[in-house]
Enzyme design. Structure first.
Site, PDB file in Angstrom:
ATOM      1  N   SER A 109       0.803  -1.219   0.000  1.00 20.90           N
ATOM      2  CA  SER A 109       0.000   0.000   0.000  1.00 20.90           C
ATOM      3  C   SER A 109       0.838   1.272   0.000  1.00 20.90           C
ATOM      4  O   SER A 109       1.634   1.493  -0.893  1.00 20.90           O
ATOM      5  CB  SER A 109      -0.950  -0.053   1.197  1.00 20.90           C
ATOM      6  OG  SER A 109      -1.825   1.027   1.145  1.00 20.90           O
ATOM      7  N   HIS A 110       0.667   2.071   1.053  1.00 26.35           N
ATOM      8  CA  HIS A 110       1.297   3.389   1.136  1.00 26.35           C
ATOM      9  C   HIS A 110       2.720   3.310   1.678  1.00 26.35           C
ATOM     10  O   HIS A 110       3.384   4.332   1.796  1.00 26.35           O
ATOM     11  CB  HIS A 110       0.457   4.264   2.066  1.00 26.35           C
ATOM     12  CG  HIS A 110       0.262   3.602   3.398  1.00 26.35           C
ATOM     13  ND1 HIS A 110      -0.528   2.477   3.543  1.00 26.35           N
ATOM     14  CD2 HIS A 110       0.786   3.844   4.607  1.00 26.35           C
ATOM     15  CE1 HIS A 110      -0.484   2.085   4.808  1.00 26.35           C
ATOM     16  NE2 HIS A 110       0.302   2.892   5.472  1.00 26.35           N
ATOM     17  N   ASP A 273      -2.379   6.473  -3.527  1.00 30.99           N
ATOM     18  CA  ASP A 273      -1.235   5.825  -2.882  1.00 30.99           C
ATOM     19  C   ASP A 273      -0.644   4.729  -3.759  1.00 30.99           C
ATOM     20  O   ASP A 273      -0.986   4.606  -4.938  1.00 30.99           O
ATOM     21  CB  ASP A 273      -1.654   5.258  -1.527  1.00 30.99           C
ATOM     22  CG  ASP A 273      -2.576   4.061  -1.671  1.00 30.99           C
ATOM     23  OD1 ASP A 273      -3.303   4.003  -2.675  1.00 30.99           O
ATOM     24  OD2 ASP A 273      -2.564   3.181  -0.792  1.00 30.99           O
ATOM     25  N   ASP A 275      -1.044   1.489  -4.177  1.00 32.13           N
ATOM     26  CA  ASP A 275      -1.901   0.541  -4.900  1.00 32.13           C
ATOM     27  C   ASP A 275      -3.249   1.136  -5.292  1.00 32.13           C
ATOM     28  O   ASP A 275      -4.143   0.402  -5.721  1.00 32.13           O
ATOM     29  CB  ASP A 275      -2.098  -0.744  -4.083  1.00 32.13           C
ATOM     30  CG  ASP A 275      -2.756  -0.477  -2.738  1.00 32.13           C
ATOM     31  OD1 ASP A 275      -2.567   0.616  -2.191  1.00 32.13           O
ATOM     32  OD2 ASP A 275      -3.467  -1.365  -2.233  1.00 32.13           O
ATOM     33  N   ASP A 277      -5.767   2.611  -3.636  1.00 31.34           N
ATOM     34  CA  ASP A 277      -7.026   2.568  -2.892  1.00 31.34           C
ATOM     35  C   ASP A 277      -7.233   3.785  -1.998  1.00 31.34           C
ATOM     36  O   ASP A 277      -8.349   4.071  -1.597  1.00 31.34           O
ATOM     37  CB  ASP A 277      -7.198   1.245  -2.114  1.00 31.34           C
ATOM     38  CG  ASP A 277      -6.038   0.923  -1.212  1.00 31.34           C
ATOM     39  OD1 ASP A 277      -5.117   1.756  -1.099  1.00 31.34           O
ATOM     40  OD2 ASP A 277      -6.039  -0.177  -0.609  1.00 31.34           O
ATOM     41  N   ARG A 278      -6.174   4.516  -1.685  1.00 32.18           N
ATOM     42  CA  ARG A 278      -6.337   5.700  -0.829  1.00 32.18           C
ATOM     43  C   ARG A 278      -6.498   6.964  -1.669  1.00 32.18           C
ATOM     44  O   ARG A 278      -6.117   6.983  -2.844  1.00 32.18           O
ATOM     45  CB  ARG A 278      -5.112   5.873   0.063  1.00 32.18           C
ATOM     46  CG  ARG A 278      -4.924   4.734   1.015  1.00 32.18           C
ATOM     47  CD  ARG A 278      -3.764   5.003   1.951  1.00 32.18           C
ATOM     48  NE  ARG A 278      -3.711   3.941   2.948  1.00 32.18           N
ATOM     49  CZ  ARG A 278      -3.242   4.100   4.168  1.00 32.18           C
ATOM     50  NH1 ARG A 278      -2.756   5.256   4.550  1.00 32.18           N
ATOM     51  NH2 ARG A 278      -3.235   3.088   5.019  1.00 32.18           N
ATOM     52  N   THR A 333     -10.765  -0.763  12.575  1.00 32.25           N
ATOM     53  CA  THR A 333      -9.872  -0.379  11.487  1.00 32.25           C
ATOM     54  C   THR A 333      -9.570  -1.590  10.612  1.00 32.25           C
ATOM     55  O   THR A 333      -9.188  -2.644  11.124  1.00 32.25           O
ATOM     56  CB  THR A 333      -8.570   0.186  12.076  1.00 32.25           C
ATOM     57  OG1 THR A 333      -8.897   1.378  12.777  1.00 32.25           O
ATOM     58  CG2 THR A 333      -7.560   0.481  10.988  1.00 32.25           C
ATOM     59  N   GLU A 353     -10.324   7.385   8.349  1.00 31.51           N
ATOM     60  CA  GLU A 353      -9.410   8.520   8.515  1.00 31.51           C
ATOM     61  C   GLU A 353      -8.101   8.306   7.770  1.00 31.51           C
ATOM     62  O   GLU A 353      -7.415   9.250   7.464  1.00 31.51           O
ATOM     63  CB  GLU A 353      -9.140   8.766  10.012  1.00 31.51           C
ATOM     64  CG  GLU A 353      -8.746   7.543  10.846  1.00 31.51           C
ATOM     65  CD  GLU A 353      -7.431   6.916  10.497  1.00 31.51           C
ATOM     66  OE1 GLU A 353      -6.486   7.680  10.214  1.00 31.51           O
ATOM     67  OE2 GLU A 353      -7.347   5.671  10.509  1.00 31.51           O
ATOM     68  N   LYS A 365     -11.526   0.204  -0.743  1.00 35.19           N
ATOM     69  CA  LYS A 365     -11.537   1.645  -0.879  1.00 35.19           C
ATOM     70  C   LYS A 365     -10.961   1.985  -2.252  1.00 35.19           C
ATOM     71  O   LYS A 365     -10.241   1.181  -2.836  1.00 35.19           O
ATOM     72  CB  LYS A 365     -10.763   2.299   0.249  1.00 35.19           C
ATOM     73  CG  LYS A 365      -9.353   1.798   0.486  1.00 35.19           C
ATOM     74  CD  LYS A 365      -8.871   2.375   1.803  1.00 35.19           C
ATOM     75  CE  LYS A 365      -7.418   2.058   2.085  1.00 35.19           C
ATOM     76  NZ  LYS A 365      -7.241   0.807   2.817  1.00 35.19           N
TER      77      LYS A 365
END
Ligand code: G16
Length: 532
Positions: A109-110, A273, A275, A277-278, A333, A353, A365
Site C-alpha cells: 500500500s502506502h 497511494d 496501490d 485505494d487511498r 480499522t 481517517e 476503498k
C-alpha cells in the site's frame, strides 16, 4: 512437471490490518513468499483467481513464482494485469465481474518500496474484498504448519502481452488493467458534466506518486474527461515509487500541498497511494481531511441507505447520517469490516481517517472513485472547495480531527503503554488530565450486525465531559517496531468556532491524551513523527 519442495514454516506470517507486510528483503529470502502463498492455497480452495500488484520492487519475480505455484495447486485460470500491474480497486472489480474465487494483490500500500522498503501480499475473496478474520486466521494457522510447496518446473510466461497463454493446464489471461475499471467509472459518474467543467477551464493536479494509479488517472482524467495534458503528475509507476513515500497526506504529498496553497493553484488537487485505494483531497488553499471528505460525499450522495466509518474516523459522517435519517455504523480499522455491510446492502458509502473512501461498486476503498465523486460534486455545485466545506460545517457542525503517529517505537514499550491503559480503563472516569475530565473509557468491541462475528480489543476510546474523543491503538501495517496511533476529535456544533486552526483547536485534547497515556514515560517521546 510438478515439483514438491520441502521447506520449514516461518513464525512471523500473521497477516496484519491488510495482509502480510514485511521488508522487501525479508520477503525475498528463500521460501518466504512460497510458504505464505502455499498457506493461502492450503486454506482456501481457489480455481479461478486474479493476480496483480502495484509494481513495486519484487512484483515481477513474485508474479512469476505465484503463477508457477498456482499452476501446481490446481488453479484453472488466472487473470493477470498486463506487466503485473493492477490497482487494488480494479482488482476487486475484476474478481466481481468475472465471478472469480478470489485474488492475490501484491502491495504494501502506502509504505515505501525498493530493496529497503516494504512488500506485501493481500488475499481478497469472492466478493472482491479483503477476506474476513476467520479466513486470515485459517491462513495464519496453515503458515505455522506448512512443510512443502508445490510448483511447476516450467517457467511462467512474462505477462507483457494482452491475450491468453497456458502454463501446464492453467489458462493465463493477461488483461489491460485500466480498461474495465474505466468502464465501471463511466457507468457510475456523470462524465459529461465533468467534461463540460474541464472544457470551461477547470484545472486539476492529480499526484499519482509514481505508483499504480498513473495509467488510470491519465486515461480517465486526461484521456476521457479532458483535463489538460500534464494534470496528472508523477504518472509513471516506478518500482521504488521514485524514492518517495506513496502515502497521500499533507506530509508525504508536500509538493502537491505547496502547489495548492501557492499562487496560481489549480482548482482542485488530489493524490492516491501505492496501490490506488487511498485518496487525498485538496482544494485551492484548503485541505479536506479524509473524515470530512467522507461526510461531504455522503451528504450529497443520492439514494443514501446508510454510512459506515472505522471507529477512529471522526463522527462527521454520523452527523450527516442523522440529518438524512439513515443508520451510521462504526467498524474496527481494516477495510474487511465494511464487506458484510456492503454485501447486505446496509450502506452506500464508507470510509476511514487513513485516506480511504469507497462505495458499493467494489469491495475496496477506491482512490480514483473518490476523486471522481468530488469532481462530479464540483461540476454540479459550481462552487470552489472552500465554499463547499464552509457550507458543510455550517449545516452539520465541524469535527476537528488529527492523527498523531509515533513510529518505530520499541514494541515492548508500546505494548506496555497499551497494556497499562487497558488495565486502568475502569478507573479513568472522573479523572482530569491537563484540564479535561474523562467521561468514559472503553476498549472497542465490534459485533458484525450481519453475521454476528465479534472483534475485540480494537482500540481504546476515551470520551471527555466536554465532547472530545481520543482513540489509541497500535498500527497493524508497519514493518519495524511498533507504530502508536492517537486519534483526536473535537466536535464543534457552530455557529461559532467553525474556522479555528485545526492544530490549535486540538492542542488541549492532545496534551490531555499524552498525559493520560503517559506517553513520554513509556516511550520517551513527546512529539509525533507524523500528524495527518
Ligand atoms: C489498511 C487498511 C485500512 C487501515 C489502514 C491503516 O490500508 O485497509 O483499513 O485503516 O491499513 O491501518 P493501521 O492503522 O493498522 O496501520 P492500506 O491502504 O494500507 O491497505
Amino acid at each position: 512437471m510438478i515439483k514438491t519442495v520441502s521447506i520449514r514454516a516461518f513464525d512471523d506470517q500473521k497477516p496484519g490490518t491488510s495482509g502480510l507486510r514485511k521488508k522487501t528483503v525479508h520477503f525475498m529470502q528463500p521460501d518466504y513468499l512460497e510458504a505464505y502463498i502455499q498457506s493461502i492455497f492450503n486454506a482456501v480452495p481457489v480455481r479461478r483467481m486474479l493476480l496483480g500488484g502495484d509494481g513495486r520492487t519484487f512484483n515481477d519475480a513474485a508474479i512469476a513464482q505465484i503463477l508457477r505455484m498456482a499452476a501446481a495447486n490446481g488453479v484453472e485460470q488466472v487473470i493477470v494485469g498486463q506487466n503485473g500491474l493492477m490497482s487494488t480497486p480494479a482488482a476487486s472489480h475484476l474478481i466481481r465481474k468475472h465471478g472469480l474465487d478470489g485474488g492475490i494483490i501484491l502491495s504494501a500500500s502506502h509504505n515505501p518500496a525498493g530493496p529497503d522498503g516494504d512488500f506485501g501480499v493481500k488475499f481478497n475473496g469472492a466478493n472482491g474484498g479483503p477476506v474476513p478474520d476467520a479466513v486470515t486466521d485459517a491462513i495464519y494457522a496453515r503458515t505455522k504448519e506448512v512443510s512443502e510447496y508445490r510448483i511447476t518446473g516450467q517457467p511462467a510466461p512474462a505477462p507483457d502481452r494482452i491475450g491468453e497463454t497456458m502454463l501446464g493446464d492453467m489458462r493465463i489471461c493477461v488483461v489491460d488493467p485500466v480498461e474495465d475499471y474505466a468502464a465501471l467509472m463511466r457507468s457510475l459518474f456523470d462524465f459529461d458534466a465533468i467534461r463540460a467543467m474541464f472544457q470551461g477551464g477547470f484545472t486539476l493536479c492529480f499526484d499519482a506518486m509514481h505508483a499504480v494509479t498513473g495509467p488510470y488517472a491519465r486515461a480517465i482524467f486526461e484521456g476521457e474527461l479532458g483535463a489538460a495534458a500534464g494534470s496528472v503528475i508523477h504518472a509513471v509507476p516506478l518500482p521504488d515509487f521514485g524514492g518517495g513515500h506513496p502515502d497521500p497526506n499533507p506530509v508525504w504529498a508536500r509538493g502537491l500541498m505547496e502547489r495548492m496553497f501557492g499562487d496560481d493553484a489549480p482548482d482542485f488537487g488530489a493524490a492516491s497511494d501505492g496501490d490506488g485505494d487511498r485518496n487525498m483531497i485538496v482544494g485551492r488553499g484548503i485541505y479536506v481531511g479524509p473524515s470530512d471528505s467522507l461526510a461531504v460525499l455522503a451528504a450529497h450522495m443520492p439514494g443514501l441507505v446508510g454510512v459506515a466509518r472505522s471507529m477512529p474516523t471522526s463522527s462527521a459522517v454520523d452527523a450527516v447520517a442523522r440529518a438524512r435519517g439513515v443508520p451510521a455504523y462504526a467498524v474496527p480499522t481494516g477495510w474487511k469490516y465494511f464487506g458484510n455491510l456492503l454485501d447486505a446492502g446496509l450502506i452506500s458509502i464508507c470510509g476511514e481517517e487513513s485516506a480511504g473512501t469507497g462505495g458499493d461498486h467494489v469491495r475496496e476503498k477506491d482512490g480514483i472513485w473518490a476523486v471522481l465523486a468530488w469532481l462530479e460534486l464540483l461540476a454540479k455545485r459550481r462552487q470552489p472547495v472552500t465554499e463547499i466545506m464552509q457550507a458543510h460545517w455550517r449545516d452539520y457542525g465541524r469535527h476537528y480531527f488529527a492523527r498523531h503517529d509515533f513510529e518505530e517505537i520499541d514494541s515492548a514499550a508500546a505494548d506496555a503503554l497499551v497494556g497499562a491503559l487497558r488495565e486502568n480503563l475502569s478507573g479513568l472516569g472522573g479523572q482530569s488530565f491537563m484540564g479535561l475530565t474523562v467521561k468514559s473509557a472503553d476498549d472497542f468491541t465490534y459485533t458484525d450486525p450481519v453475521d454476528g462475528s465479534v472483534a475485540q480489543n480494537q482500540g481504546v476510546i476515551i470520551r471527555f465531559e466536554t465532547g472530545e474523543r481520543a482513540m489509541i491503538r497500535l498500527s497493524g501495517t508497519g514493518t519495524s517496531g511498533a507504530t502508536l496511533r492517537l486519534y483526536l476529535e473535537r466536535p464543534v456544533a457552530g455557529p461559532k468556532g467553525l474556522d479555528m486552526n485545526p492544530a490549535q483547536a486540538l492542542q488541549p485534547l492532545a496534551s490531555a491524551t499524552y498525559s493520560l497515556i503517559r506517553l513520554t514515560g513509556f516511550t520517551g517521546r513527546d512529539a509525533p513523527d507524523v500528524i495527518s
